[in-house]
Design a protein around this motif. Sequence first.
Motif, PDB file in Angstrom:
ATOM      1  N   GLN A  46       0.828  -1.216   0.000  1.00 43.50           N
ATOM      2  CA  GLN A  46       0.000   0.000   0.000  1.00 43.50           C
ATOM      3  C   GLN A  46       0.860   1.263   0.000  1.00 43.50           C
ATOM      4  N   ASN A  47       1.846   1.317   0.872  1.00 43.41           N
ATOM      5  CA  ASN A  47       2.684   2.515   0.966  1.00 43.41           C
ATOM      6  C   ASN A  47       3.563   2.702  -0.263  1.00 43.41           C
ATOM      7  N   SER A  48       4.065   1.619  -0.810  1.00 43.97           N
ATOM      8  CA  SER A  48       4.903   1.700  -2.006  1.00 43.97           C
ATOM      9  C   SER A  48       4.081   2.125  -3.220  1.00 43.97           C
ATOM     10  N   ALA A  49       2.855   1.607  -3.326  1.00 40.89           N
ATOM     11  CA  ALA A  49       1.978   1.990  -4.436  1.00 40.89           C
ATOM     12  C   ALA A  49       1.610   3.472  -4.348  1.00 40.89           C
ATOM     13  N   LYS A  50       1.383   3.975  -3.131  1.00 37.86           N
ATOM     14  CA  LYS A  50       1.106   5.410  -2.958  1.00 37.86           C
ATOM     15  C   LYS A  50       2.293   6.248  -3.411  1.00 37.86           C
ATOM     16  N   LEU A  51       3.487   5.812  -3.059  1.00 35.11           N
ATOM     17  CA  LEU A  51       4.673   6.555  -3.466  1.00 35.11           C
ATOM     18  C   LEU A  51       4.832   6.511  -4.986  1.00 35.11           C
ATOM     19  N   ALA A  52       4.567   5.364  -5.606  1.00 36.87           N
ATOM     20  CA  ALA A  52       4.635   5.254  -7.067  1.00 36.87           C
ATOM     21  C   ALA A  52       3.630   6.200  -7.719  1.00 36.87           C
ATOM     22  N   GLN A  53       2.437   6.301  -7.150  1.00 37.83           N
ATOM     23  CA  GLN A  53       1.429   7.231  -7.674  1.00 37.83           C
ATOM     24  C   GLN A  53       1.899   8.671  -7.543  1.00 37.83           C
ATOM     25  N   GLU A  54       2.555   9.006  -6.452  1.00 36.05           N
ATOM     26  CA  GLU A  54       3.065  10.364  -6.258  1.00 36.05           C
ATOM     27  C   GLU A  54       4.171  10.677  -7.262  1.00 36.05           C
ATOM     28  N   LEU A  55       5.029   9.711  -7.537  1.00 40.65           N
ATOM     29  CA  LEU A  55       6.054   9.928  -8.550  1.00 40.65           C
ATOM     30  C   LEU A  55       5.402  10.253  -9.897  1.00 40.65           C
ATOM     31  N   ALA A  56       4.380   9.502 -10.253  1.00 39.21           N
ATOM     32  CA  ALA A  56       3.673   9.754 -11.513  1.00 39.21           C
ATOM     33  C   ALA A  56       2.987  11.117 -11.486  1.00 39.21           C
ATOM     34  N   ARG A  57       2.391  11.465 -10.353  1.00 37.96           N
ATOM     35  CA  ARG A  57       1.722  12.760 -10.223  1.00 37.96           C
ATOM     36  C   ARG A  57       2.719  13.907 -10.384  1.00 37.96           C
ATOM     37  N   GLN A  58       3.959  13.676  -9.958  1.00 37.93           N
ATOM     38  CA  GLN A  58       5.007  14.687 -10.088  1.00 37.93           C
ATOM     39  C   GLN A  58       5.586  14.723 -11.512  1.00 37.93           C
ATOM     40  N   GLY A  59       5.076  13.855 -12.383  1.00 38.00           N
ATOM     41  CA  GLY A  59       5.501  13.878 -13.781  1.00 38.00           C
ATOM     42  C   GLY A  59       6.568  12.876 -14.163  1.00 38.00           C
ATOM     43  N   LEU A  60       6.955  11.993 -13.250  1.00 36.88           N
ATOM     44  CA  LEU A  60       7.971  10.995 -13.591  1.00 36.88           C
ATOM     45  C   LEU A  60       7.335   9.870 -14.402  1.00 36.88           C
ATOM     46  N   ARG A  61       8.084   9.395 -15.362  1.00 32.63           N
ATOM     47  CA  ARG A  61       7.654   8.324 -16.247  1.00 32.63           C
ATOM     48  C   ARG A  61       8.652   7.173 -16.128  1.00 32.63           C
ATOM     49  N   PRO A  62       8.271   5.986 -16.626  1.00 33.70           N
ATOM     50  CA  PRO A  62       9.220   4.869 -16.597  1.00 33.70           C
ATOM     51  C   PRO A  62      10.574   5.275 -17.191  1.00 33.70           C
ATOM     52  N   ARG A  63      11.626   4.828 -16.535  1.00 33.72           N
ATOM     53  CA  ARG A  63      13.036   5.076 -16.854  1.00 33.72           C
ATOM     54  C   ARG A  63      13.542   6.430 -16.367  1.00 33.72           C
TER      55      ARG A  63
END
Length: 140
Positions: A46-63
């Motif tokens: 749960q916590n890791s998925a939330k952090l992954a969502q935040e990375l995406a929200r901040q504009g980060l993409r794969p790689r």
Amino acid sequence: MDLNPRIPGHLVQLKAKESPDRVIFTFEGWSSGTEDEIVTYDSLWQNSAKLAQELARQGLRPRDTFAIFMRNHPEFVYAILGGSISGCVFVPIDPRQKGDKLRYQLQHAECKAVVTTTDLIRVLDEEHRVDDRQVAGASG
């Protein structure tokens, strides 16, 4: 989507479904005078998925790369796994780094974000913050 247990994010998601309450590690609070923090597969997922969502929200993409700039906290593990879930690449940076060495590491690794704890944000802000970088703070 088929989950591949050789990919860390997928493995933890599978384990969270199979054994959500299984304790997988404990962060001992003896050195900081706090309670031990118990982490289960479900809380890790749960916590890791939330952090992954935040990375995406901040504009980060794969790689894309992001720095993990923190001491030994459960959030460090969440950030590692969040990178796996999001497809981003994490760059662990020793939280004792400061000045030009810190700036060089962030720039050389082309970090598009920094995951840190609130007690270390000031280190990034003390003229060492790299232009155009986002800081995603964790509690602590």
